[in-house]
Design a protein around this motif. Structure first.
Motif, PDB file in Angstrom:
ATOM      1  N   CYS A   1       0.804  -1.226   0.000  1.00 51.28           N
ATOM      2  CA  CYS A   1       0.000   0.000   0.000  1.00 51.28           C
ATOM      3  C   CYS A   1       0.836   1.275   0.000  1.00 51.28           C
ATOM      4  N   ASP A   2       2.134   1.152  -0.126  1.00 51.99           N
ATOM      5  CA  ASP A   2       2.995   2.347  -0.218  1.00 51.99           C
ATOM      6  C   ASP A   2       4.111   2.055  -1.204  1.00 51.99           C
ATOM      7  N   ILE A   3       3.764   2.120  -2.489  1.00 55.04           N
ATOM      8  CA  ILE A   3       4.705   1.775  -3.553  1.00 55.04           C
ATOM      9  C   ILE A   3       5.386   3.038  -4.056  1.00 55.04           C
TER      10      ILE A   3
ATOM     11  N   ASP B   1       6.205  -1.587   6.172  1.00 52.46           N
ATOM     12  CA  ASP B   1       5.296  -1.092   7.209  1.00 52.46           C
ATOM     13  C   ASP B   1       3.871  -0.961   6.688  1.00 52.46           C
ATOM     14  N   MET B   2       3.730  -0.793   5.356  1.00 49.44           N
ATOM     15  CA  MET B   2       2.406  -0.625   4.757  1.00 49.44           C
ATOM     16  C   MET B   2       2.070  -1.796   3.831  1.00 49.44           C
ATOM     17  N   ALA B   3       2.505  -2.992   4.212  1.00 44.28           N
ATOM     18  CA  ALA B   3       2.171  -4.213   3.470  1.00 44.28           C
ATOM     19  C   ALA B   3       1.215  -5.045   4.318  1.00 44.28           C
ATOM     20  N   PHE B   4       0.194  -5.613   3.668  1.00 46.49           N
ATOM     21  CA  PHE B   4      -0.839  -6.318   4.427  1.00 46.49           C
ATOM     22  C   PHE B   4      -1.298  -7.556   3.657  1.00 46.49           C
ATOM     23  N   PHE B   5      -1.397  -8.677   4.377  1.00 43.53           N
ATOM     24  CA  PHE B   5      -2.009  -9.853   3.779  1.00 43.53           C
ATOM     25  C   PHE B   5      -3.523  -9.627   3.674  1.00 43.53           C
ATOM     26  N   GLU B   6      -4.158 -10.426   2.836  1.00 50.47           N
ATOM     27  CA  GLU B   6      -5.566 -10.223   2.484  1.00 50.47           C
ATOM     28  C   GLU B   6      -6.502 -10.047   3.687  1.00 50.47           C
TER      29      GLU B   6
END
Length: 413
Positions: free
Chosen positions: A273-275, A294-299
């Motif tokens: 979510c922060d590319i 820090d802004m990566a999330f599994f489903e």
């Protein structure tokens, strides 16, 4: 009477000039105010990164180590043997501390979400019972619950190895306390769990208390002409246009590999979510590595984040992860409307495959095909069956065009 039209024209000219001056003055004031607000924002959320404060933070860490409050496989080298040596501060951001160091001649990065060990939530059961008496199964259950809370994932005991490998001994209490501080840092959990399964995340080298060490890689920057410092990978003697194009092509293919990997190779899709270039780095073999998750999330976690109250689609935007607002129930959809590939095409590939970066190394028709494919890939869509098929088509087309580019460059050599 003849002078009246001339007077009107003069007044009109003066009025236009005044209007232009007022417009320029307004624009200048807007720039000044925006700059002031930006600096204020940075000062509120970020601290000044200094060598003096970084030395003080590490000294406090070693003091806690010497008192037996914490431990880790790097503590001895940092605090006693002096084989882990401070180099300089990289940045402080909202409490997070990121420091560059040298460990036995190897550059590394030290990270912690908070400055002081005591700032982390304490494990109350350490005071209630002797740590040696805590069953291993109970500790593993606590680790599993912490992972579920942080990532939204349910893990079996067999997958806990990277997070809990400590053995009972004289410093077991400090080991458990240190482990618990690390488990409160989502990024540490991601890197620990994924490093054995993915070449696209940073490798964890070790830890000391609440600080963990990862491999050193140079991050990208949006202001860099090629986004990433290619001279670090291909050498200063190979930085001609053809070498740059070859490197960018290989890196672009690695980005596509990463997209496929994060979409398909885990039990749940991993959303970024922060590319931006600053959150990625390139290894010497031109593999793309996510260095800030820090802004990566599994489903499961992504769905919880997106499913919020809303009055319009703009309320359903979480950085680079978008959803749609259902106006009937005033609720954001739990399913992400865009995807990792679309954002990478928009924020990374557009820069590389734009008309102003054309050169003689690749044929013009192929360059135009690539530009068109990237433009289509970057367009936001819907994650229904049609949108999913469009994403797969874009991925396949980009793979094909980049591989054709590789072959053209090889023939030219």
């Amino acid at each position: 009477m003849r002078g009246i039209p001339g007077l009107k024209r003069l007044r009109l000219k003066i009025w236009r000039r005044c209007a232009l001056l007022l417009l320029l003055l307004w624009a200048a004031c807007w720039v000044v105010v925006s700059a002031a607000l930006f600096l204020l924002h940075r000062s509120v959320f970020s601290e000044r990164c200094t060598d003096e404060k970084s030395h003080r933070i590490l000294s406090r860490l070693c003091l806690d180590y010497s008192s037996g409050a914490l431990t880790g496989d790097l503590c001895e080298d940092l605090c006693v043997a002096q084989k882990l040596v401070y180099k300089h501060c990289l940045y402080y951001d909202r409490g997070k501390k990121v420091i560059q160091a040298d460990w036995r001649g190897q550059p590394i990065i030290l990270k912690s979400k908070k400055e002081v060990f005591s700032s982390y939530q304490h494990l109350s059961m350490l005071e209630e019972v002797e740590t040696q008496d805590i069953p291993e199964a109970e500790l593993l259950l606590m680790v599993a619950l912490e992972v579920k809370n942080a990532l939204g994932l349910e893990l079996s005991n067999s997958t806990m190895g990277p997070l809990w490998t400590r053995k009972k001994g004289p410093h077991w209490k400090a080991q458990v306390a240190s482990m618990w501080s690390l488990l409160q840092q989502e990024e540490y959990i991601y890197f620990s769990l994924l490093q054995d399964f993915s070449k696209h995340v940073l490798r964890i080298i070790g830890s000391c208390g609440h600080f963990y060490a990862v491999e050193y890689l140079t991050a990208g920057h949006a202001w860099h002409k090629t986004l990433f410092p290619l001279e670090n990978m291909i050498g200063p003697s190979l930085t001609g246009h053809k070498s740059r194009v070859r490197a960018i092509t290989d890196i672009a293919l690695s980005f596509l590999d990463m997209v496929q990997h994060f979409d398909n190779d885990f039990s749940h899709r991993l959303h970024l979510c922060d590319i931006k270039p600053e959150n990625f780095a390139i290894r010497h073999d031109l593999t793309v590595v996510a260095i800030d998750v820090d802004m990566a999330f599994f489903e499961p976690k992504m769905r919880d984040i997106l499913e919020q109250n809303c009055t319009g689609d703009e309320d359903c935007n979480f950085f680079d992860c978008f959803s749609k607002c259902n106006l009937k129930i005033r609720k954001c959809g739990a399913q992400r409307a865009n995807n990792n590939l679309q954002v990478i095409c928009d924020k990374i590939f557009r820069h590389w495959f734009s008309p102003n970066l054309r050169g003689p190394s690749v044929s013009l028709p192929l360059q135009l095909q690539l530009q068109k494919a990237v433009q289509e890939c970057a367009q936001p869509g819907h994650m229904d069956a049609v949108g999913h098929q469009r994403t797969l088509k874009s991925l396949s087309e980009l793979y094909h065009l980049l591989q054709v580019t590789q072959r053209e460059l090889q023939r030219a050599e």
